[in-house]
Design a protein around this motif. Sequence first.
Motif, short mmCIF file in Angstrom:
data_model
loop_
_atom_site.label_atom_id
_atom_site.label_comp_id
_atom_site.label_asym_id
_atom_site.label_seq_id
_atom_site.Cartn_x
_atom_site.Cartn_y
_atom_site.Cartn_z
N PRO A 169 0.81 -1.23 0.00
CA PRO A 169 0.00 0.00 0.00
C PRO A 169 0.85 1.28 0.00
N ALA A 170 1.98 1.26 0.71
CA ALA A 170 2.83 2.46 0.75
C ALA A 170 3.39 2.76 -0.64
N LEU A 171 3.81 1.72 -1.33
CA LEU A 171 4.34 1.90 -2.69
C LEU A 171 3.25 2.44 -3.62
N ALA A 172 2.05 1.86 -3.47
CA ALA A 172 0.93 2.31 -4.31
C ALA A 172 0.58 3.76 -4.02
N ALA A 173 0.79 4.19 -2.75
CA ALA A 173 0.47 5.57 -2.38
C ALA A 173 1.57 6.54 -2.80
N GLY A 174 2.69 6.00 -3.30
CA GLY A 174 3.76 6.87 -3.79
C GLY A 174 4.88 7.11 -2.80
N VAL A 175 4.94 6.32 -1.71
CA VAL A 175 6.05 6.46 -0.77
C VAL A 175 7.29 5.81 -1.39
N ARG A 176 8.42 6.47 -1.24
CA ARG A 176 9.67 5.88 -1.72
C ARG A 176 10.09 4.77 -0.74
N ILE A 177 10.46 3.60 -1.30
CA ILE A 177 10.83 2.48 -0.44
C ILE A 177 12.28 2.07 -0.73
N ALA A 178 13.04 1.90 0.35
CA ALA A 178 14.39 1.35 0.25
C ALA A 178 14.43 0.07 1.08
N GLY B 28 16.15 3.18 -4.78
CA GLY B 28 15.39 3.63 -3.61
C GLY B 28 16.32 4.06 -2.48
N GLY B 29 17.34 3.25 -2.22
CA GLY B 29 18.32 3.58 -1.18
C GLY B 29 19.15 4.80 -1.57
N ALA B 30 19.56 4.86 -2.84
CA ALA B 30 20.37 5.99 -3.30
C ALA B 30 19.60 7.30 -3.13
N GLN B 31 18.32 7.30 -3.48
CA GLN B 31 17.49 8.50 -3.35
C GLN B 31 17.33 8.89 -1.88
N ALA B 32 17.12 7.88 -1.03
CA ALA B 32 16.96 8.17 0.40
C ALA B 32 18.19 8.89 0.95
N LEU B 33 19.36 8.49 0.45
CA LEU B 33 20.62 9.06 0.96
C LEU B 33 21.01 10.34 0.23
#
Length: 438
Positions: free
Chosen positions: A294-303, A350-355
């Motif tokens: 659901p988080a991915l579908a809502a547009g949350v970035r996931i790492a 996903g991890g690269a964007q988070a950092l």
Amino acid sequence: VTERADLLIAPRWLIPIEPAGAVLEDHAVAVRAGQIVAVGPRAELNRSHEPREVLVLGEHALIPGMVNAHTHAAMALLRGYADDMPLMQWLSERIWPAEAKHVCADFVRDGTLLACAEMLRGGVTCFNDMYFHPEAAAEAALQVGMRAALGIIVIEFPTGYAADPDDYLAKSLAARDSLRHEPLISFCMAPHAPYTVSDRSFERVLTLAEQLDLPIHIHIHETRSEIEESLVRYGCRPLQRLTGLGIVGPRLIAVHGVYLEPDEIASLATHGATIAHCPTSNMKLASGAAPIAPALAAGVRIALGTDGCASNNRLDLFWEMRHAALLAKVVTGDPTALGPHDLLRMATLGGAQALGLERRIGSIQAGKRADLCAVRLVEADYAPCYDPAAHLVHVAGREAVSHVWVDGIARVREHALLQVRNKDLLAVAQLWQNRLIA
Ligand SMILES: [Zn+2]
């Protein structure tokens, strides 16, 4: 016109992550001075580039180096030290006492070296670390040539590393200052968790994160009891408290996020925050199943993260991809939840964007640094292979990783780590095991 290149890699399959879902055949990657200078059809690159070395990997998939978005690397020395306990009991009865007795710069350097060796050999080229003595962790990462985002840790109680929140900040900031010219090293603000950090400390963390332009890496909503305690102590859920303090924004790397209501998921998406999903740790500590589909579908970035070795017990992003996929399918009752390209993206971009490193790493694109991982997919155990992306998630393990480059430099070749000897790693592990059981 031909351009010079140091290395031309020609894999059987190239999975660049950007564009999403692409699996390219008969393609190649040209690398010069640590940078990816061209990605394209092999015949074209053969014409346009004159490489000093050509590496044909005819049985391999080439992916970006993976990014471990949450770990406590030095805890590799506590691998299997305390299994099968609930989180708070595990922390207060086993982990915190052991750390109080043993953690010092040597522990962190040795433990992080063991962790880096394991991660690199398994295709992880960058890790987001939350631990003490970041200068010692940096030393280990640089010894094996690995990229690291080190935590400027803040925790309210004293440890062998620091006496109080101001002391933690002063020591970690000094480490950051001394490492500011290391291209492989970056930093994150790392307040440990809502239940171990005061409002005053969060305010300082936010100020520093904005001044220094750093991500904020924090454990949050890991267990039900964390939320219940916050309701008693602060009259609100931890995420609500952090929102009030201004911590929830694009800088936030929310580790775990096991218990998230739909409005909290929507808020993380609106604020551009990242969830660092650690499915193995969540399952092993019986914390629960984070609502990642659901988080991915809502547009949350996931790492994706491994968490520390004391709660996992291996630093293996192939495991995390597979566990994330299986867990999401079980909890949603939907076999289409989290496909292989979703998982590969979480484990890399996903991890690269988070950092905040997405302009440098996270996908195979011209202009990015050459952090790359080759996975050999032809063992009989893996045959036949109809879809290499699905194979990376559901079939191959990290033992299939054959070559790894960081910043264009080979760090693993034919499954062997080049910078450190296996017998030295075993000696380090044995030394600390003897101390921990003494
Ligand atoms: Zn953790």
